[in-house]
Design a protein around this motif. Structure first.
Motif, short mmCIF file in Angstrom:
data_model
loop_
_atom_site.label_atom_id
_atom_site.label_comp_id
_atom_site.label_asym_id
_atom_site.label_seq_id
_atom_site.Cartn_x
_atom_site.Cartn_y
_atom_site.Cartn_z
N UNK A 224 0.82 -1.22 0.00
CA UNK A 224 0.00 0.00 0.00
C UNK A 224 0.85 1.26 0.00
N UNK A 225 1.85 1.29 0.86
CA UNK A 225 2.65 2.50 1.02
C UNK A 225 3.49 2.82 -0.22
N UNK A 226 3.67 1.84 -1.09
CA UNK A 226 4.40 2.08 -2.33
C UNK A 226 3.44 2.34 -3.50
N UNK A 227 2.12 2.44 -3.21
CA UNK A 227 1.16 2.84 -4.23
C UNK A 227 0.37 1.72 -4.87
N UNK A 228 0.43 0.50 -4.33
CA UNK A 228 -0.35 -0.62 -4.85
C UNK A 228 -1.62 -0.78 -4.02
N UNK A 229 -2.75 -0.87 -4.67
CA UNK A 229 -4.01 -1.08 -3.98
C UNK A 229 -4.10 -2.54 -3.54
N UNK A 230 -4.58 -2.77 -2.34
CA UNK A 230 -4.69 -4.14 -1.80
C UNK A 230 -6.13 -4.41 -1.39
N UNK A 231 -6.67 -5.53 -1.85
CA UNK A 231 -7.96 -6.05 -1.41
C UNK A 231 -7.71 -7.45 -0.90
N UNK A 232 -8.05 -7.72 0.37
CA UNK A 232 -7.75 -9.05 0.89
C UNK A 232 -8.92 -9.64 1.67
N UNK A 233 -9.01 -10.95 1.59
CA UNK A 233 -9.97 -11.73 2.37
C UNK A 233 -9.24 -12.29 3.58
N UNK A 234 -9.84 -12.14 4.75
CA UNK A 234 -9.17 -12.65 5.95
C UNK A 234 -10.19 -12.92 7.04
N UNK A 235 -9.92 -13.95 7.87
CA UNK A 235 -10.76 -14.28 9.02
C UNK A 235 -10.18 -13.76 10.33
N UNK A 236 -8.90 -13.44 10.33
CA UNK A 236 -8.25 -12.97 11.55
C UNK A 236 -8.59 -11.50 11.77
N UNK A 237 -9.52 -11.22 12.69
CA UNK A 237 -9.98 -9.86 12.89
C UNK A 237 -8.92 -8.95 13.50
N UNK A 238 -7.97 -9.53 14.23
CA UNK A 238 -6.88 -8.72 14.75
C UNK A 238 -6.07 -8.14 13.60
N UNK A 239 -5.80 -8.97 12.60
CA UNK A 239 -5.07 -8.52 11.42
C UNK A 239 -5.88 -7.47 10.67
N UNK A 240 -7.18 -7.72 10.52
CA UNK A 240 -8.03 -6.78 9.79
C UNK A 240 -7.99 -5.39 10.45
N UNK A 241 -8.13 -5.36 11.75
CA UNK A 241 -8.12 -4.08 12.46
C UNK A 241 -6.74 -3.41 12.39
N UNK A 242 -5.71 -4.23 12.33
CA UNK A 242 -4.34 -3.71 12.41
C UNK A 242 -3.89 -3.04 11.11
N UNK A 243 -4.26 -3.60 9.94
CA UNK A 243 -3.68 -3.11 8.70
C UNK A 243 -4.67 -2.51 7.70
N UNK A 244 -5.96 -2.75 7.86
CA UNK A 244 -6.90 -2.29 6.83
C UNK A 244 -7.32 -0.84 7.05
N UNK A 245 -7.55 -0.14 5.94
CA UNK A 245 -8.05 1.23 5.97
C UNK A 245 -9.58 1.24 5.86
N UNK A 246 -10.13 0.20 5.24
CA UNK A 246 -11.57 0.12 5.00
C UNK A 246 -11.97 -1.35 5.04
N UNK A 247 -13.15 -1.62 5.52
CA UNK A 247 -13.62 -2.99 5.63
C UNK A 247 -14.98 -3.13 4.95
N UNK A 248 -15.11 -4.17 4.13
CA UNK A 248 -16.38 -4.53 3.49
C UNK A 248 -16.80 -5.88 4.05
#
Length: 298
Positions: A224-248
């Motif tokens: 992300x910080x180098x300008x690549x958009x990231x969309x990821x599927x994940x079950x680990x909510x700790x990870x989701x809260x830690x690195x995501x800017x937006x959640x769907x």
């Protein structure tokens, strides 16, 4: 760690002006999908009225098993065909476009179960991910002078990425000898060989040794910080809260909630999707959200 680009900071700031409602229009969406449906028999695996992914940020796509997240990935990237719907990537319609063309347009994905070719070396796997390989043409393949310079460029780029992902010492090893976590790293590194604008990661932490988890998290943030958009599927909510800017959030094939991680975790519709109705629970409690990373049924 990569230094965050101004366009990334602006994209994150722009999300602060977006309403926290399902299907909301984004200020600068790189992926837009509307009316996308996929049924298996009588089951609506995907029924997305509208979904947009903001450019230059990390978006998490979450939901209980069977919510349709992986099926949605498969549709967007040409690995499956919908019953209805349209979508576009960076302004270009992609519905009905083959997976290879989708990748060449700049949208690449990884899989729940890694797709490394076990009987090829790590370096050979990396080379496969590069675009514009003249040696793939029968006639130019017969003239080494036409493909050797490009092969050298590809090899140098592959080794640079392997060094970045700390896999350079494994370059000549067979991919089948890597651990599960190392295969995840290899797949992510190989995806970057084509210089994608959007990387779609399907459960990047599934089956990964805890020792490599922080490394993978760091690489996703670097993307992300180098300008690549990231969309990821994940079950680990700790990870989701830690690195995501937006959640769907998806449930039963539909988008039921969107917003920043903290707001989504407290959304009653999300709580109901994970735990069923009539629960007064905050999804910020990690103990309630640690689900096994199993393959989705749809």
């Amino acid at each position: 760690m990569a230094e965050m680009l101004p366009i990334v900071a602006q994209a994150r700031a722009d999300l602060g002006t977006v309403a926290h409602t399902p299907g909301v229009v984004k200020p600068d969406a790189v992926l837009k999908a509307w009316g996308v449906q996929r049924t298996f028999g009588g089951v609506h695996a995907v029924d997305v009225e509208r979904l947009e992914v903001q450019k230059n940020v990390i978006t998490a796509l979450i939901g209980p098993n069977g919510a349709g997240k992986t099926t949605f990935f498969n549709l967007m990237t040409g690995f499956d065909k919908p019953n209805a719907g349209q979508w576009e990537f960076d302004g270009t319609p992609l519905a009905g476009v083959p997976a290879s063309t989708v990748s060449n347009r700049g949208m690449v994905r990884t899989f729940q179960l890694t797709k490394a070719l076990s009987r090829m070396t790590v370096l050979e796997n990396m080379r496969l991910g590069a675009r514009a390989q003249p040696g793939e043409n029968l006639f130019t393949a017969l003239v080494p002078a036409l493909w050797r310079p490009r092969e050298k460029e590809i090899t140098e780029k592959a080794m640079s990425l392997l060094e970045r992902f700390k896999l350079d010492a494994k370059a000549q090893d067979f991919a089948g000898s890597l651990s599960g976590g190392q295969r995840k790293l290899l797949e992510m590194a190989r995806a970057l060989m084509s210089d994608p604008a959007l990387v779609m990661l399907d459960e990047p932490m599934a089956g990964v040794n805890p020792a490599l988890t922080q490394s993978l998290l760091g690489h996703i943030i670097d993307l992300r910080d180098s300008g690549t958009t990231v969309l990821f599927v994940e079950h680990d909510m700790h990870m989701v809260r830690h690195i995501s800017d937006w959640v769907v959030v998806m449930a039963e094939g539909k988008v039921v909630a969107e917003g920043p991680p903290r707001d989504v975790m407290a959304n009653q519709a999300v709580v109901d999707a994970y735990l069923g109705a009539h629960h007064d629970t905050d999804l910020g409690d990690d103990a309630l959200l640690e689900e096994p990373s199993t393959k989705e049924s749809a």
